[in-house]
Design a protein around this motif. Sequence first.
Motif, PDB file in Angstrom:
ATOM      1  N   LYS A  78       0.848  -1.189   0.000  1.00  0.00           N
ATOM      2  CA  LYS A  78       0.000   0.000   0.000  1.00  0.00           C
ATOM      3  C   LYS A  78       0.883   1.238   0.000  1.00  0.00           C
ATOM      4  CE  LYS A  78      -2.154   3.438   2.504  1.00  0.00           C
ATOM      5  NZ  LYS A  78      -1.752   4.327   3.601  1.00  0.00           N
ATOM      6  N   THR A  79       0.638   2.173  -0.901  1.00  0.00           N
ATOM      7  CA  THR A  79       1.379   3.433  -0.882  1.00  0.00           C
ATOM      8  C   THR A  79       0.488   4.547  -0.363  1.00  0.00           C
ATOM      9  OG1 THR A  79       0.820   4.179  -3.142  1.00  0.00           O
ATOM     10  CG2 THR A  79       2.703   2.677  -2.902  1.00  0.00           C
ATOM     11  N   GLY A  80       1.090   5.435   0.407  1.00  0.00           N
ATOM     12  CA  GLY A  80       0.377   6.583   0.934  1.00  0.00           C
ATOM     13  C   GLY A  80       1.091   7.864   0.557  1.00  0.00           C
ATOM     14  N   MET A  81       1.554   8.597   1.538  1.00  0.00           N
ATOM     15  CA  MET A  81       2.243   9.863   1.291  1.00  0.00           C
ATOM     16  C   MET A  81       3.604   9.601   0.629  1.00  0.00           C
ATOM     17  SD  MET A  81       3.649  12.587   4.086  1.00  0.00           S
ATOM     18  CE  MET A  81       4.643  13.996   3.577  1.00  0.00           C
ATOM     19  N   LEU A  82       3.746  10.037  -0.623  1.00  0.00           N
ATOM     20  CA  LEU A  82       5.006   9.859  -1.347  1.00  0.00           C
ATOM     21  C   LEU A  82       5.722  11.190  -1.579  1.00  0.00           C
ATOM     22  CD1 LEU A  82       3.910   7.123  -3.913  1.00  0.00           C
ATOM     23  CD2 LEU A  82       5.075   6.839  -1.716  1.00  0.00           C
ATOM     24  N   PHE A  83       5.009  12.271  -1.534  1.00  0.00           N
ATOM     25  CA  PHE A  83       5.497  13.651  -1.445  1.00  0.00           C
ATOM     26  C   PHE A  83       6.088  14.223  -2.733  1.00  0.00           C
ATOM     27  CE2 PHE A  83       8.376  17.107   0.009  1.00  0.00           C
ATOM     28  CZ  PHE A  83       7.401  17.918   0.570  1.00  0.00           C
ATOM     29  N   SER A  84       7.031  13.545  -3.372  1.00  0.00           N
ATOM     30  CA  SER A  84       7.721  14.160  -4.514  1.00  0.00           C
ATOM     31  C   SER A  84       7.740  13.235  -5.722  1.00  0.00           C
ATOM     32  CB  SER A  84       9.153  14.516  -4.138  1.00  0.00           C
ATOM     33  OG  SER A  84       9.954  13.347  -4.021  1.00  0.00           O
ATOM     34  N   ALA A  85       8.008  13.828  -6.886  1.00  0.00           N
ATOM     35  CA  ALA A  85       8.094  13.058  -8.127  1.00  0.00           C
ATOM     36  C   ALA A  85       9.242  12.064  -8.071  1.00  0.00           C
ATOM     37  CB  ALA A  85       8.258  14.000  -9.317  1.00  0.00           C
ATOM     38  N   ASP A  86      10.348  12.464  -7.470  1.00  0.00           N
ATOM     39  CA  ASP A  86      11.501  11.562  -7.378  1.00  0.00           C
ATOM     40  C   ASP A  86      11.183  10.328  -6.542  1.00  0.00           C
ATOM     41  OD1 ASP A  86      13.056  13.168  -8.975  1.00  0.00           O
ATOM     42  OD2 ASP A  86      14.072  14.177  -7.310  1.00  0.00           O
ATOM     43  N   ILE A  87      10.480  10.534  -5.439  1.00  0.00           N
ATOM     44  CA  ILE A  87      10.111   9.398  -4.586  1.00  0.00           C
ATOM     45  C   ILE A  87       9.126   8.491  -5.321  1.00  0.00           C
ATOM     46  CG2 ILE A  87       8.932   8.716  -2.459  1.00  0.00           C
ATOM     47  CD1 ILE A  87      10.085  11.233  -1.138  1.00  0.00           C
ATOM     48  N   ILE A  88       8.154   9.067  -5.995  1.00  0.00           N
ATOM     49  CA  ILE A  88       7.190   8.273  -6.753  1.00  0.00           C
ATOM     50  C   ILE A  88       7.884   7.441  -7.819  1.00  0.00           C
ATOM     51  CG2 ILE A  88       5.299   8.418  -8.436  1.00  0.00           C
ATOM     52  CD1 ILE A  88       4.310  10.888  -6.831  1.00  0.00           C
ATOM     53  N   THR A  89       8.806   8.055  -8.536  1.00  0.00           N
ATOM     54  CA  THR A  89       9.542   7.356  -9.585  1.00  0.00           C
ATOM     55  C   THR A  89      10.326   6.182  -9.019  1.00  0.00           C
ATOM     56  OG1 THR A  89       9.734   9.383 -10.904  1.00  0.00           O
ATOM     57  CG2 THR A  89      11.300   7.609 -11.383  1.00  0.00           C
ATOM     58  N   LEU A  90      11.011   6.410  -7.899  1.00  0.00           N
ATOM     59  CA  LEU A  90      11.780   5.349  -7.257  1.00  0.00           C
ATOM     60  C   LEU A  90      10.880   4.204  -6.812  1.00  0.00           C
ATOM     61  CD1 LEU A  90      14.340   4.149  -5.943  1.00  0.00           C
ATOM     62  CD2 LEU A  90      13.834   5.563  -3.930  1.00  0.00           C
ATOM     63  N   LEU A 119       3.642  17.320  -3.517  1.00  0.00           N
ATOM     64  CA  LEU A 119       3.982  18.518  -4.268  1.00  0.00           C
ATOM     65  C   LEU A 119       3.196  18.551  -5.578  1.00  0.00           C
ATOM     66  CD1 LEU A 119       7.870  18.510  -3.774  1.00  0.00           C
ATOM     67  CD2 LEU A 119       6.153  19.818  -2.497  1.00  0.00           C
ATOM     68  N   ASP A 120       2.818  19.758  -6.028  1.00  0.00           N
ATOM     69  CA  ASP A 120       2.021  19.884  -7.247  1.00  0.00           C
ATOM     70  C   ASP A 120       2.688  19.213  -8.443  1.00  0.00           C
ATOM     71  OD1 ASP A 120      -0.026  21.209  -5.990  1.00  0.00           O
ATOM     72  OD2 ASP A 120       0.693  23.213  -6.517  1.00  0.00           O
ATOM     73  N   ALA A 125       3.833  12.613 -12.138  1.00  0.00           N
ATOM     74  CA  ALA A 125       4.565  11.363 -11.915  1.00  0.00           C
ATOM     75  C   ALA A 125       3.638  10.295 -11.347  1.00  0.00           C
ATOM     76  CB  ALA A 125       5.742  11.608 -10.973  1.00  0.00           C
ATOM     77  N   LEU A 126       2.757  10.690 -10.443  1.00  0.00           N
ATOM     78  CA  LEU A 126       1.786   9.760  -9.874  1.00  0.00           C
ATOM     79  C   LEU A 126       0.924   9.153 -10.976  1.00  0.00           C
ATOM     80  CD1 LEU A 126       0.346   8.811  -7.094  1.00  0.00           C
ATOM     81  CD2 LEU A 126      -1.303  10.587  -7.658  1.00  0.00           C
ATOM     82  N   VAL A 127       0.424  10.010 -11.870  1.00  0.00           N
ATOM     83  CA  VAL A 127      -0.468   9.558 -12.934  1.00  0.00           C
ATOM     84  C   VAL A 127       0.251   8.671 -13.941  1.00  0.00           C
ATOM     85  CG1 VAL A 127      -1.845  10.333 -14.900  1.00  0.00           C
ATOM     86  CG2 VAL A 127      -2.034  11.519 -12.705  1.00  0.00           C
ATOM     87  N   LYS A 128       1.452   9.042 -14.316  1.00  0.00           N
ATOM     88  CA  LYS A 128       2.142   8.338 -15.392  1.00  0.00           C
ATOM     89  C   LYS A 128       2.916   7.105 -14.930  1.00  0.00           C
ATOM     90  CE  LYS A 128       2.626  12.221 -18.605  1.00  0.00           C
ATOM     91  NZ  LYS A 128       3.569  13.036 -19.414  1.00  0.00           N
ATOM     92  N   LYS A 129       3.390   7.103 -13.691  1.00  0.00           N
ATOM     93  CA  LYS A 129       4.278   6.023 -13.278  1.00  0.00           C
ATOM     94  C   LYS A 129       3.695   5.072 -12.244  1.00  0.00           C
ATOM     95  CE  LYS A 129       8.361   8.644 -14.515  1.00  0.00           C
ATOM     96  NZ  LYS A 129       9.700   9.160 -14.127  1.00  0.00           N
ATOM     97  N   LEU A 130       2.797   5.563 -11.396  1.00  0.00           N
ATOM     98  CA  LEU A 130       2.281   4.708 -10.329  1.00  0.00           C
ATOM     99  C   LEU A 130       0.895   4.149 -10.631  1.00  0.00           C
ATOM    100  CD1 LEU A 130       3.386   3.597  -7.712  1.00  0.00           C
ATOM    101  CD2 LEU A 130       2.304   5.492  -6.494  1.00  0.00           C
ATOM    102  N   LEU A 131       0.012   4.978 -11.154  1.00  0.00           N
ATOM    103  CA  LEU A 131      -1.346   4.494 -11.420  1.00  0.00           C
ATOM    104  C   LEU A 131      -1.376   3.318 -12.402  1.00  0.00           C
ATOM    105  CD1 LEU A 131      -3.665   7.641 -11.484  1.00  0.00           C
ATOM    106  CD2 LEU A 131      -2.701   6.387  -9.549  1.00  0.00           C
ATOM    107  N   PRO A 132      -0.540   3.323 -13.459  1.00  0.00           N
ATOM    108  CA  PRO A 132      -0.598   2.208 -14.411  1.00  0.00           C
ATOM    109  C   PRO A 132      -0.173   0.850 -13.833  1.00  0.00           C
ATOM    110  CG  PRO A 132       0.372   4.136 -15.452  1.00  0.00           C
ATOM    111  CD  PRO A 132       0.297   4.423 -13.981  1.00  0.00           C
ATOM    112  N   ILE A 133       0.539   0.832 -12.718  1.00  0.00           N
ATOM    113  CA  ILE A 133       0.951  -0.455 -12.140  1.00  0.00           C
ATOM    114  C   ILE A 133       0.102  -0.825 -10.924  1.00  0.00           C
ATOM    115  CG2 ILE A 133       3.320  -0.146 -12.969  1.00  0.00           C
ATOM    116  CD1 ILE A 133       4.155   0.417 -10.058  1.00  0.00           C
TER     117      ILE A 133
END
Length: 270
Positions: A78-90, A119-120, A125-133
């Motif tokens: 389960k993912t929750g607060m990821l805060f930044s694009a870099d963290i989401i990507t990782l 962060l705005d 990054a959330l939409v493109k990298k995390l939602l698809p998986i």
Amino acid sequence: MNNLAKALTIAGSDSGGGAGIQADIKTFQELDTFGMSVITALTAQNTLGVHGVYPQTLDAIEAQLDAVLSDIGADAVKTGMLFSADIITLVAQKLTAYRVNHIVVDPVMIAKGGAALLLDEAVEALVKKLLPIATVITPNLPEAAKILGIESIDSRTEMEQAVKELHALGPRYVVLKGGHLSGDEATDLLYDGETIHVFSSSRFDTKHTHGTGCTFAAAIAAELAKGASVFDAVKTAKAFISTAIKHAVAIGGGIGPTNHHAYKKESLSS
């Protein structure tokens, strides 16, 4: 004990204990799963609000992910607060590399008190990298509107349209939470690409709802870790969070947390 289902939360730490990592671990425990954590950020937080956000370094987050997933593994994450694009990507890269079976994404953006937890520039990054998986995503109405780039979602009809648009972004299932709408019931929609399933519960007259989103998503992850279908996992999670809100904990001077023990306590007494 070796057959105990394992659930991992990747989220921020809530020093007040009502949301984030703390809420997730409590939920995992109450639903008979072995809980593990990767902390993405520390927050100085209580019932009155978020008083500080301190993101962890990418190295620290990567080390936690590798330590847990290379040795223990996880039946669901389960993912929750990821805060930044870099963290989401990782996080997306690591979950893909380790071939995690079930991923529940709670797109945490704003705390109950209004503090930004994403962060705005990280929304893309959330939409493109995390939602698809993702196996399941669990946005509330403001989060869904932010993801879709629209002003708001204000009715059941708009919810039904939004849940389809969210599904088109790649997740296998979407749970759109309708708690922000008015009415006697709190209604969530589950969409699998073909059918919209409706989950409703009574709305309770309480302000103590801190950590509801975290808890709900963690409950889904716990049930998926144990082998439940997505439909059954959401059904249990809805019952779990409704009971937790019904018996919310009035502590502190602001918005108190839900009661993570209430579901099991009611189950044992019935």
